[in-house]
Design an enzyme around this catalytic site. Structure first.
Site, PDB file in Angstrom:
ATOM      1  N   GLU A 167      -1.544  95.531 -39.401  1.00  0.00           N
ATOM      2  CA  GLU A 167      -1.144  96.937 -39.573  1.00  0.00           C
ATOM      3  C   GLU A 167      -2.354  97.849 -39.664  1.00  0.00           C
ATOM      4  OE1 GLU A 167       1.983  97.879 -42.595  1.00  0.00           O
ATOM      5  OE2 GLU A 167       0.785  99.698 -42.915  1.00  0.00           O
ATOM      6  N   GLU A 190       1.937  93.537 -47.804  1.00  0.00           N
ATOM      7  CA  GLU A 190       1.090  94.034 -48.912  1.00  0.00           C
ATOM      8  C   GLU A 190       1.554  93.557 -50.295  1.00  0.00           C
ATOM      9  OE1 GLU A 190       0.377  98.262 -48.437  1.00  0.00           O
ATOM     10  OE2 GLU A 190      -0.654  97.943 -46.520  1.00  0.00           O
TER      11      GLU A 190
END
Ligand SMILES: *[C@@H]1O[C@H](CO)[C@@H](O)[C@H](O)[C@H]1NC(C)=O
Ligand SMILES: *[C@@H]1O[C@H](CO)[C@@H](O)[C@H](O)[C@H]1NC(C)=O
Ligand SMILES: *[C@@H]1O[C@H](CO)[C@@H](O)[C@H](O)[C@H]1NC(C)=O
Ligand SMILES: *[C@@H]1O[C@H](CO)[C@@H](O)[C@H](O)[C@H]1NC(C)=O
Ligand SMILES: *[C@@H]1O[C@H](CO)[C@@H](O)[C@H](O)[C@H]1NC(C)=O
Ligand SMILES: *[C@@H]1O[C@H](CO)[C@@H](O)[C@H](O)[C@H]1NC(C)=O
Length: 515
Positions: free
Chosen positions: A361, A258
């Protein structure tokens, strides 16, 4: 309902022991031990000496189809066989026409993450229950997972903050060292690899050591200081070397978990910010050449590892530079922005067809408005299954769940960002609860082996059913169908070779059909 079906399976199991000939049609499973915590459906209880199982899909008898069902009503991997060519329905609610000549992406696989928290949660259970859980995910009688992710250094699902070199200014990384959490993770990764030797493992960093960063913190808004670009690439090679010394090899790394988080002000857990341009330049000048000139020249690099809406902007910024693109194999996607339409995945695939898209994820419960852990939530199973179907119907090649195992509170998580997981453990009573999400993943992972190919289908009105169709390397055709409606729907699957399969798809249920 569950008890009756369970009794039937026990009877069938006994038959299997004494009459070998029953095998092909037997319900090759041990039943769920259901427990209801009042959240809409049941979990299945596993203990040191009992956990429900399901045998791998064996040969399917001629003219029969295999039908697996899990449902809000409590069915968990209920197996039956039906006759192909049963024309009892004159007017099915839905007709699905399979077109095997229309082929799409190859499937990489399905899996979950060996986070620090997963390892810490396993470590306090009895050895037998640890083994039951790893078998439940990676074993032949479990979900047959073939992907695994791990955090490289601490993440929020760690019980403390650390990096592998917290000695300030150690640019040559002389003090680089793995930590106790890695020893635990490696123990469980290796056990999983014994159960399935073909696991593709990938690692993701959340943050560099504090001293390499503009904000001198593991979290919050900050990025890698440019003078440490080379050292941060070397850090990846050191990580791969140390794991290899302990017997674990990685298929891929993601460049950063991220990368957007560290650009946001005051982000509350481990992060490091990258713009797509910065990630491109670091891969082109540092990570790419450093890996290529190391013994890890086969280790693949995955970019983005972040939310769906960013995919096209990111891919264009990074992959349009051939000197960066040549080092990159794929694009990782997290699911938290999947309210955004999946057409953006089509766009990314159209522009960059040679780079795989992979779900890296997903989890439920991080939203403060939701409970972290909801034991027995069927709704969460539906959210998993509908997202997997949507992703795979838009060129995504696989789906990686987040924590394999969390505790009853959805942790440990040093930052308080607790969430749900498909297996939740009670470390006091030495019990594990297999959530509906576990079965949702299994409807895909167990029946869609690596290198299966998505195939086309048409349906004039699918009545809101979510449908996925693939052709396996062994030529078995597999459909996964999710019914999120409050009513049962009759379905006819019309194969291009004039084969017809009729099934009834009950309210709030998930089906895998193979023939
Ligand atoms: C034929 O299809 C109907 C409707 O789904 C089902 O009730 C019946 O059990 C099927 N029969 C066989 C032999 O598969
Ligand atoms: C099946 O797909 C192929 C390839 O996309 C297409 O040419 C063909 O028209 C399709 N067949 C039917 C019956 O739709
Ligand atoms: C971030 O933290 C700083 C210092 O604590 C504070 O002044 C600022 O208002 C915070 N910003 C946001 C967007 O929360
Ligand atoms: C990749 O590394 C291996 C092992 O060190 C080496 O044998 C091989 O020649 C390298 N390949 C390339 C293309 O550099
Ligand atoms: C056991 O689980 C509880 C949550 O139910 C957690 O608070 C505690 O830290 C765990 N204990 C250990 C030793 O992991
Ligand atoms: C699958 O079907 C193709 C085309 O009919 C055939 O060439 C191949 O051998 C089959 N593979 C298996 C494993 O049966």
């Amino acid at each position: 309902m569950c008890t009756v079906v369970s009794l039937v399976s026990i009877v069938r199991m006994k038959a299997l022991t004494f009459v070998g000939i029953v095998v092909a049609l037997s319900n090759a499973k041990t039943p769920c031990q259901p427990r209801d915590f009042g959240h809409g459906s049941v979990v299945c209880l596993c203990t040191a000496d009992y956990c429900d199982t399901l045998e791998p899909l064996g040969p399917i008898p001629n003219n029969k189809f295999y039908h697996l069902v899990s449902s809000q009503d409590g069915e968990r991997f209920e197996v039956s066989y039906g006759e192909i060519g049963n024309h009892s329905l004159d007017l099915p609610d839905v007709v699905i026409r399979i077109n095997k000549t229309e082929t799409f992406q190859k499937i990489l696989g399905f899996g979950g993450a060996f986070t620090d928290s997963t390892a810490l949660n396993l470590a306090v259970l009895s050895k037998d229950l640890q083994r039951q859980i790893l078998k439940a995910y990676y074993g032949k009688n479990g979900l047959e997972y073939n992907l695994g992710r791990t955090n490289m250094g601490s993440c929020d699902f760690s019980s403390r903050l650390y990096s592998y070199d917290d000695v300030e200014g150690d640019v040559s990384l002389d003090h680089f060292a793995l930590v106790e959490e890695d020893n635990l993770k490696i123990r469980y990764i290796k056990e999983a690899q014994k159960l399935n030797p073909d696991i593709k493992l990938f690692a993701s960093p959340w943050t560099a050591p504090k001293w390499m960063k503009t904000n001198n913190q593991f979290f919050g808004q900050g990025s890698l200081r440019t003078e440490f670009y080379p050292a941060w690439a070397t850090y990846f090679v050191k990580f791969l070397e140390e794991y290899e010394k302990l017997g674990v090899q990685f298929w891929a790394v993601t460049a950063q978990n991220e990368p957007l988080d560290g650009i946001l002000p005051n982000f509350s857990f481990n992060c490091m910010g990258w713009t797509p341009g910065q990630q491109r330049d670091w891969i082109k000048n540092n990570l790419g050449p450093t890996l290529a000139s190391s013994k890890f020249n086969q280790t693949k690099i995955i970019i983005l590892d972040d939310q769906r809406p960013l995919i096209v902007i990111w891919a264009r910024a990074v992959l349009r530079d051939p000197d960066a693109a040549k080092y990159i194999s794929g694009i990782g996607l997290h699911w938290y922005g999947d309210i955004y339409p999946p057409t953006i995945l089509e766009q990314a695939h159209k522009e960059f067809p040679e780079y795989f898209l992979l779900g890296t994820e997903a989890c439920i419960g991080s939203n403060p408005l939701e409970e972290a852990v909801l034991l027995g939530s069927w709704n969460r199973a539906e959210r998993y299954a509908s997202d997997i179907i949507q992703d795979l119907n838009h060129w995504v090649t696989g789906w990686t769940d987040w924590n394999l195992v969390l505790d009853l509170e959805g942790g440990p998580n040093w930052a308080g960002n607790t969430v749900d997981a498909p297996i939740i453990v009670d470390n006091v009573t030495d019990r594990a609860y297999k959530q509906p999400m576990y079965y949702a993943l299994g409807h895909f992972s167990k029946f869609i082996p690596r290198d299966s190919v998505r195939i086309g289908f048409e349906s004039e009105d699918s009545k809101g059913l979510h449908v996925l169709a693939v052709q396996r390397p062994d030529n078995v055709t597999v459909l996964v169908i999710l019914n999120q409606n409050d009513v049962s729907i009759s379905v006819a699957i019309q194969d291009s070779q004039n084969k017809r399969i009729e099934v009834s798809v009950g309210q709030h249920s998930l089906h895998t059909i193979a023939y």
